[in-house]
Design a protein around this motif. Sequence first.
Motif, mmCIF file in Angstrom:
data_model
loop_
_atom_site.group_PDB
_atom_site.id
_atom_site.type_symbol
_atom_site.label_atom_id
_atom_site.label_comp_id
_atom_site.label_asym_id
_atom_site.label_seq_id
_atom_site.Cartn_x
_atom_site.Cartn_y
_atom_site.Cartn_z
ATOM 1 N N GLN A 712 1.074 -1.574 0.453
ATOM 2 C CA GLN A 712 -0.251 -0.116 0.356
ATOM 3 C C GLN A 712 1.231 1.338 -0.037
ATOM 4 O O GLN A 712 0.118 2.297 -0.093
ATOM 5 N N LEU A 713 2.105 1.413 1.100
ATOM 6 C CA LEU A 713 3.040 2.143 0.583
ATOM 7 C C LEU A 713 3.803 2.851 -0.652
ATOM 8 O O LEU A 713 3.620 1.082 -1.616
ATOM 9 N N PRO A 714 3.541 4.133 -1.031
ATOM 10 C CA PRO A 714 4.067 4.049 -2.827
ATOM 11 C C PRO A 714 5.483 3.399 -2.695
ATOM 12 O O PRO A 714 5.176 2.813 -4.941
ATOM 13 N N LYS A 715 5.782 3.512 -2.190
ATOM 14 C CA LYS A 715 7.333 3.198 -2.316
ATOM 15 C C LYS A 715 8.178 1.712 -2.919
ATOM 16 O O LYS A 715 8.748 1.205 -4.012
ATOM 17 N N PHE A 716 7.088 0.828 -1.949
ATOM 18 C CA PHE A 716 6.760 -0.403 -2.570
ATOM 19 C C PHE A 716 5.594 -1.479 -3.035
ATOM 20 O O PHE A 716 5.778 -2.397 -3.697
ATOM 21 N N LYS A 717 4.791 0.009 -3.884
ATOM 22 C CA LYS A 717 4.210 -1.065 -5.094
ATOM 23 C C LYS A 717 3.658 -1.741 -6.044
ATOM 24 O O LYS A 717 3.256 -2.773 -6.282
ATOM 25 N N ASP A 718 4.771 -1.059 -6.540
ATOM 26 C CA ASP A 718 5.160 -1.879 -7.789
ATOM 27 C C ASP A 718 7.253 -2.572 -7.534
ATOM 28 O O ASP A 718 7.705 -2.327 -8.552
ATOM 29 N N ASN A 719 7.064 -2.824 -6.540
ATOM 30 C CA ASN A 719 8.854 -2.846 -6.501
ATOM 31 C C ASN A 719 8.057 -4.154 -5.767
ATOM 32 O O ASN A 719 8.378 -4.724 -4.352
ATOM 33 N N PRO A 720 8.233 -5.687 -6.319
ATOM 34 C CA PRO A 720 8.718 -6.431 -4.946
ATOM 35 C C PRO A 720 9.325 -7.063 -4.401
ATOM 36 O O PRO A 720 9.663 -8.032 -3.649
ATOM 37 N N GLU A 721 10.864 -6.828 -5.643
ATOM 38 C CA GLU A 721 12.246 -6.624 -4.796
ATOM 39 C C GLU A 721 12.826 -5.931 -3.928
ATOM 40 O O GLU A 721 12.997 -6.395 -2.557
ATOM 41 N N ALA A 722 12.133 -5.287 -3.609
ATOM 42 C CA ALA A 722 12.409 -3.855 -2.377
ATOM 43 C C ALA A 722 11.638 -4.622 -1.506
ATOM 44 O O ALA A 722 12.459 -4.808 0.294
ATOM 45 N N MET A 723 10.769 -5.013 -1.526
ATOM 46 C CA MET A 723 9.675 -5.268 -0.455
ATOM 47 C C MET A 723 10.345 -6.878 -0.063
ATOM 48 O O MET A 723 10.557 -7.134 0.892
ATOM 49 N N ALA A 724 10.855 -7.502 -0.607
ATOM 50 C CA ALA A 724 11.450 -9.090 -0.221
ATOM 51 C C ALA A 724 12.630 -8.342 0.647
ATOM 52 O O ALA A 724 13.404 -9.136 1.673
ATOM 53 N N LYS A 725 13.469 -8.006 0.642
ATOM 54 C CA LYS A 725 14.809 -6.972 0.913
ATOM 55 C C LYS A 725 14.039 -6.255 2.297
ATOM 56 O O LYS A 725 15.045 -7.259 3.376
ATOM 57 N N LEU A 726 13.198 -6.001 2.518
ATOM 58 C CA LEU A 726 13.159 -5.138 3.976
ATOM 59 C C LEU A 726 12.438 -6.396 4.486
ATOM 60 O O LEU A 726 12.172 -6.046 5.841
ATOM 61 N N PHE A 727 11.546 -7.166 4.471
ATOM 62 C CA PHE A 727 11.717 -8.429 4.804
ATOM 63 C C PHE A 727 12.285 -9.316 5.283
ATOM 64 O O PHE A 727 12.503 -9.520 6.668
ATOM 65 N N GLN A 728 13.392 -9.486 4.435
ATOM 66 C CA GLN A 728 14.374 -10.630 5.486
ATOM 67 C C GLN A 728 15.316 -9.706 6.180
ATOM 68 O O GLN A 728 15.738 -10.105 6.931
ATOM 69 N N ARG A 729 15.189 -8.352 5.891
ATOM 70 C CA ARG A 729 16.349 -7.218 7.165
ATOM 71 C C ARG A 729 15.356 -7.391 8.215
ATOM 72 O O ARG A 729 15.866 -7.519 10.039
ATOM 73 N N LEU A 730 14.070 -7.157 8.332
ATOM 74 C CA LEU A 730 13.637 -7.811 9.395
ATOM 75 C C LEU A 730 13.780 -8.864 10.113
ATOM 76 O O LEU A 730 13.051 -9.273 11.225
ATOM 77 N N ASP A 731 13.245 -10.571 9.768
ATOM 78 C CA ASP A 731 13.247 -11.212 9.692
ATOM 79 C C ASP A 731 14.664 -11.857 10.493
ATOM 80 O O ASP A 731 14.815 -12.215 9.619
ATOM 81 N N THR A 732 15.192 -11.556 11.256
ATOM 82 C CA THR A 732 16.537 -11.414 11.530
ATOM 83 C C THR A 732 17.265 -13.201 12.033
ATOM 84 O O THR A 732 17.840 -13.047 11.198
#
Length: 748
Positions: A712-732
Motif C-alpha cells: 500500500q506504500l507508494p515506494k513498494f507498490k510495484d517493487n516486489p524486490e524491495a519488499m523482499a529485501k525489507l522482509f529479510q532485514r526484519l526477519d533476523t
Amino acid sequence: MNRNRWIALLIVSIPVLFLLGHPWVARGDEVADRFRELDANQDGFLDNDELKKNVFIRSLLRGSDFNQDGKISLDEVRTHLRTRQRNAAKAKSDAAPESAAPSPIWEAARAVPPAAAGIGRMLPDVALADIAGKSVRLHDSLGQAGLVIAFTNTSCPICKKYGPTWQTLEPKLRDAGYAVVYVNPTMNETPEAMAAFRKQHALQGAYLHDAKSELAKQLAASTTAEVFLFDAKRTLVYRGAVDDQYGLGYARNEAKQNYLLEAIADLKKNRPLELAATTAPGCDLDTAGPLPRATNVTYHNRISRIMQTHCIECHHTGGVGPFRLDRYEDVVSHAGMIRKVLKNGTMPPWFATALPDDEPHRWANDRSVPDADREDLLNWLASNRPQGNPADAPAPKSFDTGWMIGKPDAVYQFAKPVAVQANGFMPYQNVVVDTNLTEDRWVKAVEVRPSAREVVHHVLVFVITPGKRLDADERSGYFAIYVPGQSRLSYPDGQAKKIPKGARLLFQMHYTPNGTATEDRTEIGLIFADKTPEYEVMVAGVSNTGIRIPPNAGNHPEIASRDFPMNATITGFLPHMHLRGKAFRYEIIPPGKSPQTVLDIPRYDFNWQLYYRLASPMAVSIGTTVKATGWFDNSAKNPANPDPGKTVFWGPQTVDEMMLGYVEFLVPVDTTDAAKLKPSDADADAGVLFKRVDANQDGSINREEFDSFVRQLPKFKDNPEAMAKLFQRLDTNQDQKISPAELAKVRQ
C-alpha cells in the motif's frame, strides 16, 4: 472511620505506595525498557523462567496473564499496572471522605441552549399593574436600546441578596439605553411589601405585580431571580442569571462573570453573544416549562425570528450556506428544501441523541430545533405564508467582518493564498505559519477567520513545538477550530491555552469547491492572558490508529480508550471520522464503576465536524477511562464510500479513515507535564502497527501479511524486490516470520 478500618487501609496502602513509586508505572517507555531487560530470549513475552530471578517483579505481575497462555505480553503488563493504579486511587478516595464531590444542594448558573430558552422570540404584548395600580404595557416600556425585565420578589433569599446589585446596575443600564422593569410573580405579596423593597434599594424602574403569572407563563420564567434582555426591536437576546455572585448554597464577595453586562457589551460591539442563556438560581416558579405556542404566526412576528435563530448564521450573503434565508422571498423560494431538512433532521446540523424530557440540557451549544419552532415553521410553510406587520420584524442580523473576540494581541495569516478549485474534490491542505514567539504565552481567546468563508468547510489548527515534524498529528489535540457557527474560543478568567516559545501553527484546511474558483488566506487572532492562569485548557485525542475496516462491511465497530493520569474537568467533545464514519459514542468509566454514555451520535456526518460543549463541565478522577466507539459503513450502500472493496486503515486523507475522539478538559497549571495526557508513545504505536499487520492475530507477521500491508506504500507498490529485501532485514532469524522482538531490535 474506625480503628480497624484504618489498620486495614494501612496494610493495603504499603504495597500500593511502593508500587506507585516504582519506575515501571512512571512512564510508558520505562515500562517497555524494563520489559525488554527481563525478556532474556527477546521473544516479546515474559515466562516463568525469566521472572523467577526477581521475586518482587513476579509478585507485582501476579494475575497479569489475562489470556492464560502461560506467558505475559507487554500489553498485559500495561493493563495490569493501570488496574493496580486505579485500585490504589480507589483505596485512597475511600479513606478520604473530605475530598468528596461538592454538596448537590449547591446550585450555580449554567449555560443552556439558546433556542431551547426562546432566544429570538418577540416580547409578549402584556400589560401589568404597577404598585400604585396603574397599567403598564411592556411594548411601550422600551428604552432606546431595549428593555430589561428582572423577575424578583420580597421573600426569596436570592432576590433579597440581589437588591443592592440592582441598585448599582440600574443606572448603568439606563446609561446604555435600556429601560428596567421589575416583575414580581408571587401572588400573595402585598403592595406595601413591594413598595418597601423598591424604596429600600432606591429602584427607579417600574415595579409590576404579575399576580396571575400572565407574563411569567408567556416567557416560561423559571425562577424569581431570572432576567430577560430584549433589544430595541423587542427580540429576546439574553435570559438567565444577572451574574454568578449568588446561588443556592453559596455567595461570593464579588461576581466572576457578569452575564447581563457581558451580553450587552456583545450587542454594543455587534457580535454574537458569547453566552445567550443560562439557568438562574432562585426560588422556582410553577410557570417554568415548555415555551407557549405562538398564535397568529406571520413571517415578521415569528418566522423571521426562527430563521435568525437557526439558519442565517450560515445562510446569508458571503456565508457558507448555498443560498440566503434572511428575507421573506428567500424563505418562500426555498420552502420545499426547508421542509425536507426540517423533517429529516439534517438541518440545522446537530447529531447528538436527544435527552429525555426530565433531564437538564447537557449541551451549551445545542443547535437542535425545539418542537415549538419546528411546528410553527412547518405550519406556516403549509399555509398561505402571511407576511404580517413589518413593524414586528426583528433587527436585521449583520455579519461584521471585524474580530468577534475583540482586537487581537497577535494575528497570523497564510503567507500565500491557497487556490481553491471551482469544482470536484480537494484533499486536505496543510499550511504552516510561524509565530516567532520569543516566550511562552497563555491564550485566553482565539478566533479563526477564513477570507473565503463560502468554500471553507472546517479548519483544525495544531501547535507544532520547536523540533517537531511539520505535519499534523491529529491525536495530539487541536489548538483552535473553525466550523460554521464555531469560529472562536474564549475562556473565562483563570483558564487559558498554552502556546510555547518558537511554536509554529499548522492549519489543516478542508475546502469545498462551490462552482467558482477562488483563493483563501485564512488568519488566526490570539488574545493573551495577563498572567499565568489557574487552569490550563487542554485537548487530547482518544484514538485507535490500528483500525482495520474489512471490505463491504456495513456496520464495523472500532474502539479506542485512554485513561486520565490525573484529576481533570471535561468541558467538551469533538468526534472525528472520515467518509465511512457512521456513528460515534463517548463513554466515561470511573474507576471501579460502570460505563456512562455522555455523547451518543447515531448518525455521524463527516460534512459537519461539530464540537459538543458541556453545559456543566464534568469532573473526573485519576484513572477514569474515556472510551470512544466508532461504527463504519464500508459497503456499497454508502454513497460517499470511495471503494467498498478495499480494506481501510488509518490515514490522513478523506479516502483513508480515522477513529479519533477529541476531549477538551481543564487541569491545574501546576500539574506536572508527565501527568498530562499525551499522544501514544512510540512503543504503543509500534504495538498497534504490529497488530494491524498481523491479520490472523497469531503473534507474528508472515510474508503474505507483510506484502499485503507494505504494497500500500507508494515506494513498494510495484517493487516486489524491495519488499523482499525489507522482509529479510526484519526477519533476523530467517524463520520466514517477523516477531515483536525482531521488530523491536530493528527499532533500537
